[in-house]
Scaffold this motif. Structure first.
Motif, PDB file in Angstrom:
ATOM      1  N   THR A  40     -37.814 -19.625 -18.669  1.00 33.54           N
ATOM      2  CA  THR A  40     -36.677 -18.809 -18.236  1.00 33.54           C
ATOM      3  C   THR A  40     -36.692 -17.495 -19.012  1.00 33.54           C
ATOM      4  O   THR A  40     -36.195 -16.489 -18.547  1.00 33.54           O
TER       5      THR A  40
ATOM      6  N   GLY B 154     -29.815 -17.725 -20.367  1.00 31.13           N
ATOM      7  CA  GLY B 154     -29.550 -16.318 -20.042  1.00 31.13           C
ATOM      8  C   GLY B 154     -29.401 -15.439 -21.269  1.00 31.13           C
ATOM      9  O   GLY B 154     -29.119 -14.256 -21.159  1.00 31.13           O
TER      10      GLY B 154
ATOM     11  N   TYR C  51     -31.101 -15.509 -15.412  1.00 29.16           N
ATOM     12  CA  TYR C  51     -29.662 -15.810 -15.596  1.00 29.16           C
ATOM     13  C   TYR C  51     -29.049 -14.949 -16.690  1.00 29.16           C
ATOM     14  O   TYR C  51     -28.144 -15.389 -17.398  1.00 29.16           O
ATOM     15  N   ASN C  52     -29.565 -13.707 -16.861  1.00 31.64           N
ATOM     16  CA  ASN C  52     -29.124 -12.890 -17.994  1.00 31.64           C
ATOM     17  C   ASN C  52     -27.669 -12.430 -17.876  1.00 31.64           C
ATOM     18  O   ASN C  52     -27.089 -11.972 -18.858  1.00 31.64           O
TER      19      ASN C  52
ATOM     20  N   ASP D  68     -29.012 -10.160 -12.776  1.00 31.84           N
ATOM     21  CA  ASP D  68     -29.293 -11.196 -11.775  1.00 31.84           C
ATOM     22  C   ASP D  68     -28.924 -10.788 -10.353  1.00 31.84           C
ATOM     23  O   ASP D  68     -29.462 -11.307  -9.393  1.00 31.84           O
TER      24      ASP D  68
ATOM     25  N   PRO E 195     -24.087 -16.343 -12.636  1.00 34.65           N
ATOM     26  CA  PRO E 195     -25.473 -15.927 -12.862  1.00 34.65           C
ATOM     27  C   PRO E 195     -26.499 -16.855 -12.204  1.00 34.65           C
ATOM     28  O   PRO E 195     -27.624 -16.445 -11.955  1.00 34.65           O
TER      29      PRO E 195
END
Lengths: 197, 815
Positions: free
Chosen positions: B2, B225, B570-571, B603, B616
């Motif tokens: 991720t 994230g 998913y930042n 995102d 997100p």
């Protein structure tokens, strides 16, 4: 400024002459030393940026080859090292990547298409045309015989299950995509790669 | 991953479990070292073996192979019962407050809906959320309802006390609690923990759920994230990420779309279960665009032959009845149900579990094509190599064709690394002899088949005829042309939906983003997640600007990261509900009052205000991360500890359902599992720093460094069996026996489980009967053929064996 080893020795020699060591009568020693040093091998090599083929750190490497890639000059890889500009590996390589020149030149590299006839105990060299014609013929024979257009419920399924394809995760995305496109286009379902194992 | 390799440097706590980065990914491990040296990060290693990763760890905790879920659920229990979770994050970005149906239950090791005769959960109807009459999932913001995900998780995890963890895993309670405390120190938005794993987690009958357990921990800690957070798979081959993305997998199609099954008889049927509508107000649910991606892909494959009238050539794709994954293929071969097989750079005789079954399967094929740069055991499975491969060539009727392939330095094109970064590499030299690239080999086969079907007809020639082949040299398509097709292009002029007189992209131009794809056949793209890699601006994968403007290891102009050049997925979750960073220290992507800004590509659209509460986790219809997955995994909505198939002991939690009730077992292998009375020792397999799979035994330097198979064992076991380092040892399992040289070591110590010592041995995988190393037995002679239920990965990491001293192999050991 790019300084080669030979230039470095010459500059050092000049520095030496100008110093108190020069006054002691060692003038010329540096020049003699510089003349004795072989030119750095990589000086006349072509640098190519590439990616280490092993794990998925995918380290940047610089491949040094002889030959300038002009039309009739055959290149030969003479050295591989980590790419210091690469943000992930910053020039480092592990024992696998550092030995990858031996992979490129492995005595176990295959050079020619080979064919083993049923029940025999050896491979025999064949031409690419023979090999590809033969494989395409075997594929078509099997596909035409075993292609399933509809399942038992009469649903169109258009699948070919009697031939499978283990695809490599060492190939480029472009080769993988083309492999997928052709094999799925033929209706093949048994397509797999290393990801699951 | 991720996150990314470089992002590890932003971590404060690093958990290496289910992997051994220092030895298997040394140049990626440098980012662990960087975090330790520059920010005082603490490294935790949990592993049965005291590896070189463990040697530089701040905290090492041993565990018995195959008990990772018990350990991780124990961590979850610790976090919940000691209130060490990141409350605001959990509330905002997870489904903790969602209500699950009343009928959901977990009793005696089984979730509701199990059918023992089918070894499967046949009724998952009670695993879902409760919905209101608007089709929205019901939530209880207080999380107090007994059917809230949080309440169910607390109850599920409560059984995994530190005492239970010690009983199952053999991890001393004090060490386990120290791991928990260190991880818990990140539940605040000020500090982050990352997780690095590899095949040590995947190669179990509980593999997918191992990883899921860690994802849940990271959600509870608020580490998804975030810079220095995430769940990070340290993957194998240089391009295993790319080849997974491009779906060289039985039931997938590029970009994580799913191949249609035979139950989806029409395109409309297929789409019914794909276009996930948001199930919470304001959510995006990115899969709403599924039809655009799918139709564009069909246009890339079949061009003008894919039309609205024929459902975009839906019938051209094969429809599956079941998955034809690696173990299934081997099982079919062994049952004589396959005639032809291609092994392209995959040495299946060594890579599949149960070597004897694979060899029997290969011998039943009519033909085998091996495409490889190197000599392999698979290509020579019919050759007699004494006790290492006791084959009788005369009896084997398989026709074998071996084709020489070129290697990386002899080709150009892209690899996608673990960080999802697509990077171009350039050609340095020609390959030896008559070797050819994989592209040219596939193109050579396709051109022949196309001509044969055009001339002689045959079964369903339509897709073969229609396959697009727009390459300037049909016999040798240029990688750049193929990458352009993967990226996608406009087939017709694309106009602005708000102002149709405005042309955004002319026909033939490259798509800049997947946001421009349409479902009406105006765009073509081979793999939507790669869109942006080759645009009108050129080949973006060639970018080599190593700058890192924020100093956070983002390198936004180096290559292209899918999707949309996003480096941390998913930042959006790196900022709180109002868009403010959780902390100054972990500032990453945040709301400026007008737009999302920061180090990375957000995102979703950068102008969507936080008040719109778009989550997100845009690939989920909830928009939030899942602590409870409902019916989307076969093993159940929560992870549960099950013993390996070769079980050292009965599962203390539920002895009657001891092993995974849904692990995939083939009828042919039903009797191939061992019991501790005959095989009292636990074995695990691993990789050496000096070798890569089965290639490097053909490489001089590596063959010199690690010349032969050995077995690592602890001093207690060696003493009990009168074995000294250098002795030959026979290692036997229910499947077979191999010989290896003993390496007696302190790195492996007996693990005390449920009051009794469990001896563990370790076996490297790299040896075979072809190579510059000494000939050796394949470790896969003794590994079990049983698959994880969700993804069918074999259980190479935990199985039962016995060991005894023996004599050297009869044959001279030099290959």
């Amino acid at each position: 400024m790019a300084v080669t080893r030979r230039q470095f020795m010459k500059v050092s020699a000049a520095g030496l002459a100008a110093s108190s060591v020069g006054a002691l009568g060692f003038v010329g020693a540096g020049d003699a030393l510089a003349a004795g040093v072989r030119p750095f091998k990589l000086e006349r090599a072509t640098e190519t940026r590439n990616t280490c083929p092993y794990c998925s750190v995918s380290c940047g490497v610089i491949v040094y080859s002889l030959g300038d890639k002009s039309k009739n000059a055959k290149s030969s890889v003479i050295h591989i090292e980590g790419d210091p500009d690469h943000p992930v590996n910053r020039g480092t390589l592990c024992p696998r990547g550092a030995a990858s020149l031996d992979y490129v030149h492995s005595p176990l590299r295959l050079k020619y298409p080979m064919h083993r006839k049923p029940g025999t105990d050896k491979f025999e060299r064949v031409s690419w045309d023979f090999a590809l014609d033969r494989i395409a013929t075997l594929m078509k024979e099997d596909r035409d015989k075993n292609f399933i257009a509809k399942n038992r419920d009469g649903v169109t399924v258009n699948r070919w299950l009697t031939t499978g394809f283990f695809a490599t995760s060492a190939q480029t995305n472009e080769a993988g995509y083309l492999t997928y496109k052709v094999m799925r286009g033929l209706g093949m379902l048994a397509i797999e790669t290393q990801a699951r194992i | 991953m991720t996150n990314s390799w470089n992002d590890i440097k932003n971590s404060d706590v690093i958990l290496i479990m289910g992997g051994n980065a220092a030895e298997a990914h040394p140049c990626g491990f440098k980012w662990v070292t960087e975090a330790k040296a520059n920010r005082g990060a603490k490294l935790i290693v949990v592993d049965p073996r005291f590896t070189r990763s463990a040697a530089v760890a701040d905290l090492y905790a041993p565990l018995r192979p195959g008990t990772d879920i018990a350990f991780l659920m124990g961590v979850i229990n610790y976090l919940l019962s000691n209130d060490k979770i990141h409350h605001d994050y959990v509330k905002t970005f997870t489904n903790a407050s969602y209500l699950v149906k009343e009928g959901y239950k977990f009793e005696d090791g089984l979730f509701t809906g199990y059918d023992a005769s089918k070894r499967d959960y046949v009724d998952k109807s009670n695993w879902g959320y409760q919905f209101d009459d608007q089709g929205m999932a019901k939530v209880d913001e207080t999380m107090q309802s007994p059917n809230s995900v949080m309440s169910l998780l607390k109850a599920h995890a409560a059984r995994y006390t530190p005492e239970m963890v010690e009983r199952i895993c053999g991890t001393p309670k004090d060490k386990f609690l120290k791991v928990c405390e260190l991880l818990a120190s990140t539940a605040n938005g000020e500090r982050t923990a990352t997780s690095l794993y590899a095949l040590g987690w995947t190669q179990h009958t509980t593999g997918a759920q191992n990883i899921r357990s860690m994802a849940m921990i990271q959600l509870l800690l608020g580490n998804m994230g975030m810079p220095g957070g995430g769940v990070n798979a340290l993957r194998g081959h240089a391009n295993v990420q790319g080849i997974t993305d491009l779906a060289l997998l039985s039931t997938s199609t590029p970009g994580y779309l799913v191949l249609p099954s035979e139950r989806e008889t029409t395109f409309a049927d297929y789409m019914k279960s794909r276009a996930f509508k948001p199930i919470r107000p304001g959510q995006t649910s990115f899969w709403q665009n599924y039809n655009k991606f799918f139709v564009s892909q069909q246009k890339a494959f079949f061009g003008a032959a894919a039309t609205a009238e024929n459902d975009w050539a839906y019938d051209y794709l094969p429809k599956f009845d079941t998955g034809y994954d690696t173990m299934k293929m081997v099982d079919m071969m062994a049952a004589g149900q396959m005639n032809g097989l291609f092994c392209q750079g995959l040495n299946i005789l060594m890579a599949a579990p149960q070597k004897d079954k694979t060899r029997a399967g290969l011998a039943k094929l009519k033909w085998l094509v091996v495409i490889d740069p190197l000599e392999t055991e698979t290509a020579r499975f019919w050759e007699n190599h004494g006790e290492f491969n006791n084959a009788d060539p005369k009896a084997i009727q398989t026709e074998v064709i071996q084709l020489p392939a070129s290697v990386y330095v002899e080709e150009e094109g892209t690899f996608t690394n673990s960080s999802r970064v697509i990077q171009w590499h350039w050609k340095a030299a020609e390959g030896p002899g008559e070797s050819r690239s994989d592209i040219d080999i596939v193109a050579g086969l396709y051109s022949r088949l196309k001509a044969m079907y055009a001339k002689g007809g045959g079964a369903f020639p339509d897709p073969i005829r229609a396959l697009t082949w727009p390459y300037s040299n049909a016999a040798s398509p240029a990688p750049g042309e193929i990458l352009k097709e993967i990226n996608g292009y406009a087939l017709q002029d694309l106009t602005d939906p708000a102002d149709p007189s405005r042309v955004l992209l002319r026909a033939g131009q490259q798509l800049p983003t997947f946001g421009m794809m349409t479902a009406d056949g105006k765009t073509a793209s081979g793999c939507w997640i790669y869109t942006g890699v080759y645009t009108e601006a050129g080949n973006i994968s060639m970018r080599r600007d190593a700058s890192d403007p924020t100093g956070l290891g983002v390198h936004p102009n180096w290559g292209f990261a899918w999707p949309a050049n996003r480096r941390v997925l998913y930042n959006r979750a790196s900022a709180d509900a109002s868009g403010k960073p959780w902390s100054e220290r972990k500032k990453y992507v945040y709301w400026t009052g007008a737009r999302w800004a920061g180090a990375d590509v957000p995102d979703y659209a950068p102008t969507v205000a936080p008040e719109r509460t778009v989550g997100p986790f845009i690939m989920n219809p909830e928009g939030v991360g899942r602590l409870y997955v409902g019916a989307s995994m076969r093993e159940g909505p929560f992870p549960e500890h099950y013993e390996p198939m070769d079980a050292f002991m009965a599962n203390p939690l539920h002895p009657k359902v001891s092993a995974s009730p849904v692990a995939r077992i083939f009828a042919a292998d039903a009797k191939s599992f061992g019991t501790p009375d005959k095989f009292p020792i636990v074995a695990t397999t691993y990789r050496l720093t000096e070798h890569f799979h089965y290639w490097t035994k053909a490489v001089h330097g590596n063959a010199v460094l690690q010349p032969e198979l050995f077995v690592e064992m602890g001093e207690r076991l060696a003493k009990a069996k009168s074995i000294a380092s250098g002795d030959w040892v026979e290692i036997s399992s229910q499947r077979g026996a191999i010989k290896a040289k003993a390496l007696v070591t302190k790195r492996l110590r007996p693990i005390l489980v449920d009051g009794k010592p469990c001896d563990v041995i370790g076996l490297p995988i790299h040896y075979g009967f072809v190579g510059l190393t000494r000939k050796g037995y394949g470790t896969n002679i003794i590994t079990p053929s049983v698959g994880d239920a969700s993804v069918n990965t074999p259980e190479y990491k935990a199985f039962l064996v016995d060991v005894k001293k023996t004599t050297a192999p009869a044959q001279p050991a030099v290959a």
